[in-house]
Design a protein around this motif. Structure first.
Motif, PDB file in Angstrom:
ATOM      1  N   ASP A  90      -7.407   9.525   4.256  1.00  0.00           N
ATOM      2  CA  ASP A  90      -6.686  10.615   4.920  1.00  0.00           C
ATOM      3  C   ASP A  90      -6.236  11.685   3.903  1.00  0.00           C
ATOM      4  OD1 ASP A  90      -5.836  11.863   7.203  1.00  0.00           O
ATOM      5  OD2 ASP A  90      -3.940  10.761   7.350  1.00  0.00           O
ATOM      6  N   HIS A  91      -7.149  12.102   3.046  1.00  0.00           N
ATOM      7  CA  HIS A  91      -6.948  13.142   2.035  1.00  0.00           C
ATOM      8  C   HIS A  91      -5.950  12.745   0.935  1.00  0.00           C
ATOM      9  CE1 HIS A  91      -9.310  15.733   4.572  1.00  0.00           C
ATOM     10  NE2 HIS A  91      -8.443  15.583   5.572  1.00  0.00           N
ATOM     11  N   LEU A  92      -5.654  11.461   0.816  1.00  0.00           N
ATOM     12  CA  LEU A  92      -4.765  10.969  -0.240  1.00  0.00           C
ATOM     13  C   LEU A  92      -5.429   9.777  -0.930  1.00  0.00           C
ATOM     14  CD1 LEU A  92      -1.366  11.054   1.649  1.00  0.00           C
ATOM     15  CD2 LEU A  92      -2.082  12.610  -0.138  1.00  0.00           C
ATOM     16  N   ILE A  93      -5.049   9.502  -2.154  1.00  0.00           N
ATOM     17  CA  ILE A  93      -5.578   8.360  -2.893  1.00  0.00           C
ATOM     18  C   ILE A  93      -4.546   7.236  -2.826  1.00  0.00           C
ATOM     19  CG2 ILE A  93      -6.290   7.512  -5.151  1.00  0.00           C
ATOM     20  CD1 ILE A  93      -7.267  10.355  -5.749  1.00  0.00           C
ATOM     21  N   ILE A 131       0.868  -1.174   0.000  1.00  0.00           N
ATOM     22  CA  ILE A 131       0.000   0.000   0.000  1.00  0.00           C
ATOM     23  C   ILE A 131       0.904   1.222   0.000  1.00  0.00           C
ATOM     24  CG2 ILE A 131      -1.785   1.277   1.221  1.00  0.00           C
ATOM     25  CD1 ILE A 131      -2.714  -1.334   2.435  1.00  0.00           C
ATOM     26  N   ALA A 132       0.744   2.080  -1.001  1.00  0.00           N
ATOM     27  CA  ALA A 132       1.574   3.280  -1.126  1.00  0.00           C
ATOM     28  C   ALA A 132       0.693   4.519  -1.048  1.00  0.00           C
ATOM     29  CB  ALA A 132       2.334   3.249  -2.440  1.00  0.00           C
ATOM     30  N   ASN A 133       1.336   5.661  -0.865  1.00  0.00           N
ATOM     31  CA  ASN A 133       0.701   6.973  -0.782  1.00  0.00           C
ATOM     32  C   ASN A 133      -0.085   7.123   0.520  1.00  0.00           C
ATOM     33  OD1 ASN A 133       0.459   9.533  -1.805  1.00  0.00           O
ATOM     34  ND2 ASN A 133      -1.390   9.100  -2.985  1.00  0.00           N
ATOM     35  N   LEU A 134       0.503   6.646   1.613  1.00  0.00           N
ATOM     36  CA  LEU A 134      -0.077   6.832   2.946  1.00  0.00           C
ATOM     37  C   LEU A 134       0.399   8.160   3.511  1.00  0.00           C
ATOM     38  CD1 LEU A 134       0.530   3.242   4.358  1.00  0.00           C
ATOM     39  CD2 LEU A 134      -1.674   4.237   3.778  1.00  0.00           C
ATOM     40  N   SER A 135      -0.411   8.785   4.356  1.00  0.00           N
ATOM     41  CA  SER A 135      -0.014  10.069   4.945  1.00  0.00           C
ATOM     42  C   SER A 135       1.011   9.855   6.056  1.00  0.00           C
ATOM     43  CB  SER A 135      -1.248  10.796   5.496  1.00  0.00           C
ATOM     44  OG  SER A 135      -1.747  10.103   6.613  1.00  0.00           O
ATOM     45  N   ASP A 136       1.689  10.932   6.445  1.00  0.00           N
ATOM     46  CA  ASP A 136       2.724  10.861   7.483  1.00  0.00           C
ATOM     47  C   ASP A 136       2.158  10.469   8.837  1.00  0.00           C
ATOM     48  OD1 ASP A 136       4.482  11.692   5.570  1.00  0.00           O
ATOM     49  OD2 ASP A 136       4.570  13.779   6.237  1.00  0.00           O
ATOM     50  N   SER A 137       0.891  10.783   9.073  1.00  0.00           N
ATOM     51  CA  SER A 137       0.290  10.542  10.391  1.00  0.00           C
ATOM     52  C   SER A 137      -0.310   9.145  10.532  1.00  0.00           C
ATOM     53  CB  SER A 137      -0.795  11.586  10.660  1.00  0.00           C
ATOM     54  OG  SER A 137      -1.815  11.477   9.680  1.00  0.00           O
ATOM     55  N   THR A 138      -0.184   8.290   9.522  1.00  0.00           N
ATOM     56  CA  THR A 138      -0.748   6.936   9.573  1.00  0.00           C
ATOM     57  C   THR A 138       0.000   6.088  10.594  1.00  0.00           C
ATOM     58  OG1 THR A 138      -1.320   7.083   7.230  1.00  0.00           O
ATOM     59  CG2 THR A 138      -1.333   4.903   8.205  1.00  0.00           C
ATOM     60  N   THR A 139      -0.748   5.355  11.411  1.00  0.00           N
ATOM     61  CA  THR A 139      -0.148   4.462  12.411  1.00  0.00           C
ATOM     62  C   THR A 139      -0.502   3.017  12.060  1.00  0.00           C
ATOM     63  OG1 THR A 139      -2.077   4.555  13.855  1.00  0.00           O
ATOM     64  CG2 THR A 139      -0.342   6.210  14.231  1.00  0.00           C
ATOM     65  N   ILE A 167      14.191   8.504  12.802  1.00  0.00           N
ATOM     66  CA  ILE A 167      14.357   9.647  13.701  1.00  0.00           C
ATOM     67  C   ILE A 167      13.015  10.197  14.175  1.00  0.00           C
ATOM     68  CG2 ILE A 167      15.288  11.987  13.894  1.00  0.00           C
ATOM     69  CD1 ILE A 167      17.393  11.093  11.784  1.00  0.00           C
ATOM     70  N   THR A 168      12.121  10.492  13.247  1.00  0.00           N
ATOM     71  CA  THR A 168      10.858  11.135  13.606  1.00  0.00           C
ATOM     72  C   THR A 168       9.778  10.137  13.986  1.00  0.00           C
ATOM     73  OG1 THR A 168      10.075  11.153  11.323  1.00  0.00           O
ATOM     74  CG2 THR A 168      11.347  13.059  12.058  1.00  0.00           C
ATOM     75  N   GLY A 169       9.859   8.899  13.510  1.00  0.00           N
ATOM     76  CA  GLY A 169       8.838   7.902  13.812  1.00  0.00           C
ATOM     77  C   GLY A 169       7.588   8.043  12.956  1.00  0.00           C
ATOM     78  N   GLN A 170       7.613   8.949  11.979  1.00  0.00           N
ATOM     79  CA  GLN A 170       6.459   9.142  11.110  1.00  0.00           C
ATOM     80  C   GLN A 170       6.477   8.125   9.972  1.00  0.00           C
ATOM     81  OE1 GLN A 170       6.747  13.238   9.880  1.00  0.00           O
ATOM     82  NE2 GLN A 170       5.324  13.895  11.487  1.00  0.00           N
ATOM     83  N   CYS A 171       5.314   7.897   9.415  1.00  0.00           N
ATOM     84  CA  CYS A 171       5.161   6.961   8.303  1.00  0.00           C
ATOM     85  C   CYS A 171       5.920   7.472   7.082  1.00  0.00           C
ATOM     86  CB  CYS A 171       3.675   6.796   7.982  1.00  0.00           C
ATOM     87  SG  CYS A 171       3.344   5.766   6.559  1.00  0.00           S
TER      88      CYS A 171
END
Length: 192
Positions: A175-178, A112-120, A144-148
């Protein structure tokens, strides 16, 4: 007082060494570790023909044991060269062995690609759980940041569940992305 030049000194030390050797008699002072000849090991004519176990390889010096020029050794080569683990005796080929069960048709992975940074991971699990039971879920995160990082791999237990997830989630707005969803490796690849 007598001054000696360096040449005279060198000649004197060499002469002293030769005198000592002659005084020792007919004993072999120099003995080759390769062939036990009366020469230095570094000057041995057979030093490049060694195989494991200290034997001389007859194939390299041009004849079987007992012929002139052949000193010791047997006709078997015991393998002094490096052999990679994949070519050793008893090596497990790709697609065989205990890990082969992971590559059968019932074990399927999607990307799965094009996930937002805030996805957990819990968000992702909630997204794909309705399609069927999961084997494994991997969400790529920045160290470092732990973001997606924007992609994830989902391993389903059954191929038809993975195919259903691909057909419904590819092009799905999340999450506002396709989302872009596809098999992690081509379905018909020989390695899978």
């Amino acid at each position: 007082m007598q001054f000696l030049t360096s040449k005279e000194e060198d000649n004197k030390t060499e002469d002293d060494a030769l005198d000592k050797l002659k005084a020792m008699g007919d004993k072999n002072v120099v003995k080759c570790r390769t062939c036990n000849g009366d020469h230095w090991t570094s000057k041995c004519p057979w030093k490049d023909t060694m195989i494991a176990g200290g034997k001389i390889d007859d194939k390299k010096i041009g004849g079987p044991v007992g012929t002139p020029g052949a000193v010791g050794g047997d006709n078997k080569q015991t393998g002094s060269k490096y052999v990679p683990p994949s070519l050793r005796d008893g090596a497990v080929k790709r697609g065989e062995g205990p890990s082969a069960s992971r590559r059968d048709d019932s074990y399927c992975a999607i990307r799965i690609a094009n996930l937002s940074d805030s996805t957990t991971e819990t968000d992702l699990e909630d997204l794909v759980k309705p399609f069927g039971p999961l084997q494994k879920l991997y969400l790529a995160k920045d160290k470092i940041t732990g973001q997606c990082k924007g992609f994830a791999y989902i391993h389903f237990k059954f191929r038809n569940d993975a195919a259903k997830a691909i057909s419904l989630l590819n092009g799905y707005g999340y999450d506002h992305l396709i989302l872009s969803v596809d098999w992690s490796k081509p379905v018909n690849s020989p390695n899978q």
